[in-house]
Enzyme design. Structure first.
Site, mmCIF file in Angstrom:
data_model
loop_
_atom_site.group_PDB
_atom_site.id
_atom_site.type_symbol
_atom_site.label_atom_id
_atom_site.label_comp_id
_atom_site.label_asym_id
_atom_site.label_seq_id
_atom_site.Cartn_x
_atom_site.Cartn_y
_atom_site.Cartn_z
ATOM 1 N N TYR A 19 0.818 -1.207 0.000
ATOM 2 C CA TYR A 19 0.000 0.000 0.000
ATOM 3 C C TYR A 19 0.860 1.269 0.000
ATOM 4 O O TYR A 19 0.637 2.194 0.780
ATOM 5 C CB TYR A 19 -0.972 -0.010 1.195
ATOM 6 C CG TYR A 19 -1.739 -1.302 1.288
ATOM 7 C CD1 TYR A 19 -2.694 -1.621 0.335
ATOM 8 C CD2 TYR A 19 -1.484 -2.217 2.304
ATOM 9 C CE1 TYR A 19 -3.387 -2.827 0.382
ATOM 10 C CE2 TYR A 19 -2.172 -3.428 2.371
ATOM 11 C CZ TYR A 19 -3.123 -3.724 1.407
ATOM 12 O OH TYR A 19 -3.801 -4.916 1.461
ATOM 13 N N TYR A 147 -13.184 -7.697 4.401
ATOM 14 C CA TYR A 147 -11.927 -7.677 3.635
ATOM 15 C C TYR A 147 -11.428 -9.109 3.515
ATOM 16 O O TYR A 147 -11.373 -9.841 4.500
ATOM 17 C CB TYR A 147 -10.869 -6.816 4.325
ATOM 18 C CG TYR A 147 -9.549 -6.838 3.601
ATOM 19 C CD1 TYR A 147 -9.334 -6.040 2.482
ATOM 20 C CD2 TYR A 147 -8.525 -7.686 4.014
ATOM 21 C CE1 TYR A 147 -8.126 -6.087 1.798
ATOM 22 C CE2 TYR A 147 -7.327 -7.739 3.338
ATOM 23 C CZ TYR A 147 -7.135 -6.934 2.233
ATOM 24 O OH TYR A 147 -5.949 -6.995 1.551
ATOM 25 N N ASP A 248 -14.056 -16.973 6.316
ATOM 26 C CA ASP A 248 -12.678 -16.511 6.201
ATOM 27 C C ASP A 248 -12.134 -16.299 7.609
ATOM 28 O O ASP A 248 -12.425 -15.295 8.256
ATOM 29 C CB ASP A 248 -12.655 -15.214 5.386
ATOM 30 C CG ASP A 248 -11.267 -14.593 5.285
ATOM 31 O OD1 ASP A 248 -10.341 -15.074 5.973
ATOM 32 O OD2 ASP A 248 -11.115 -13.617 4.529
ATOM 33 N N LYS A 277 -2.258 -16.804 7.901
ATOM 34 C CA LYS A 277 -1.579 -15.919 8.849
ATOM 35 C C LYS A 277 -0.895 -16.669 9.985
ATOM 36 O O LYS A 277 0.241 -17.084 9.860
ATOM 37 C CB LYS A 277 -2.549 -14.851 9.356
ATOM 38 C CG LYS A 277 -2.863 -13.775 8.303
ATOM 39 C CD LYS A 277 -3.525 -12.587 8.891
ATOM 40 C CE LYS A 277 -3.829 -11.505 7.849
ATOM 41 N NZ LYS A 277 -2.647 -10.844 7.316
#
Length: 427
Positions: A19, A147, A248, A277
């Site tokens: 980003y 997200y 998710d 993760k």
């Protein structure tokens, strides 16, 4: 040997960060090493990591058991293709994941990253319905403020306004977005929360392959905690309308919310589960998509005869070996008590932030603490201030949050919460 300044300048001009643009005008800090909960910078400063390297390093950095598992596996092989071959780390890790996740999830597909796990889940859902003779079921229902990653299918189910992907709205597949739930995790359940989700399913279920969302905690879409009843209601509606449910849990899995998986707060099992993760303890990139035997068995009978996906580094032995040790380590101690302790301390020490003029809300769930501001933070200014205070946090939007490693000590967590209060008071 180049100086620290030369390293940083080359990085600013040539190395793309998440980003960011090039040349990069956001502050970047060079890391020399990391151990436990501390990141050692090349300029000599030491930082307490308050976000577990984007929620991955649940046991901190350079944990001796994970390092030893990696060394042992490297001595055998660091990689071998998974097409036509298998190996002990993949089999053992699959067995561990099947044992840890809800009972119906029996089939494991290994992926490179969380975004890929979402892509695999979505692709799996579409091909499943094709195998069932319903090829028109290709759409996805999700909820706003979610997200799911930065790849194309994942982008299509991220919030179209605040999901960081509005520039691509015209080229990603248009999906169905229900209003996000308003009932807080520990507040009274408001039955009307599910109305938008139910209405979209009632109208479009014949074209929807699956619903996909983050259970209980919407992470990068706003760090929102919502009522488990929403998850239960959504599951029942999916069953009613013959739509698969994908959860998710890339960010919430492996204990972060106080349950091993956030779906356990709702006491339901999804049709497809995405994890990543913390799976490898932050050692290396690894994710997985799990599903049921009923779903997987349709693929052999389908027109393709197989699931049409196969990453080059699928089930990388090094990643699997470290992940197996990471999950074994997690199960070796009372992680629930540790999360409860972190949660209690975060609630106590972040509560004073609520009285600050810049603060809109303070919320805590498990090992997640969030201070929401009225206005977006200035990253150029706030990131160096946290470094000056000796902690590493990565705010975004209007959110300053901490998701510390589970091994953090109370004094170290206090250093983080103290820094948050001090810096927010300056805003």
């Amino acid at each position: 040997m180049q100086s620290l300044q030369q390293l940083l300048e080359f990085d600013r001009q040539h190395v793309w960060h998440p980003y960011a643009a090039l040349p990069n005008d956001l502050p970047v800090f060079a890391v020399e090493s990391a151990r436990g909960v501390r990141i050692q910078l090349m300029d000599g400063r030491s930082l307490i990591d308050g976000i577990s390297s984007w929620w991955t390093c649940i046991h901190g950095y350079s944990h001796p058991r994970l390092t030893q598992a990696a060394h042992a596996q490297i001595d055998r092989m660091s990689h071998v293709m998974f097409g036509g071959l298998t190996h002990q780390p993949a089999v053992d890790l699959s067995r561990k994941l099947i044992a840890m996740t809800p009972d119906a999830l029996q089939q494991v597909f290994f992926c490179d990253s969380g975004s890929v796990a979402v892509e695999v889940a979505m692709k799996m859902a579409v091909q499943y319905w094709h195998n069932c003779g319903l090829p028109q079921k290709q759409g996805f229902l999700t909820i706003r403020n979610g997200y799911h990653g930065d790849t194309f299918a994942a982008m299509s189910v991220c919030d179209p306004e605040n999901g960081m992907h509005h520039l691509f709205r015209q080229i990603v597949t248009q999906q169905y977005f229900a209003e996000s739930p308003r009932s807080g995790f520990d507040r009274d359940w408001q039955p009307q929360d599910i109305d938008s989700f139910a209405a979209l399913l009632a109208e479009h279920h014949d074209r929807i392959a699956a619903a996909i969302f983050e259970p209980v905690v919407q992470n990068a879409g706003g760090m929102r905690f919502y009522h488990p009843e929403y998850v239960r209601e959504a599951k029942a509606l999916c069953e009613k309308y013959q739509v698969l449910l994908i959860l998710d849990e890339i960010a919430t899995g492996f204990g972060r919310t106080g349950k091993m998986f956030a779906c356990e707060h709702a006491e339901i099992c999804p049709d497809i589960l995405c994890v990543g993760k913390a799976l490898s303890g932050g050692f290396t990139s690894l994710a997985a998509t799990l599903t049921t035997r009923e779903i997987s068995e349709t693929f052999a009978a389908g027109t393709a005869g197989v699931f049409m996906h196969g990453p080059t580094f699928m089930a990388n032995p090094l990643a699997c070996a470290v992940a197996l040790e990471n999950l074994t380590l997690l199960e070796s101690y009372d992680w629930q008590a540790k999360i409860r302790s972190i949660e209690s301390q975060l609630k106590t020490e972040l509560e004073p932030c609520r009285s600050l003029p810049a603060v809109k809300d303070v919320r805590v769930l498990g090992a997640i603490g969030v201070v929401e501001l009225h206005h977006p933070v200035d990253m150029k200014a706030i990131q160096p201030r946290f470094v000056e205070e000796g902690v590493w946090l990565r705010p975004f939007g209007r959110l300053i949050y901490t998701m510390p490693p589970y091994i953090i000590q109370p004094s170290e967590l206090t250093a983080i919460t103290t820094a948050i209060y001090k810096i927010v008071a300056e805003i």
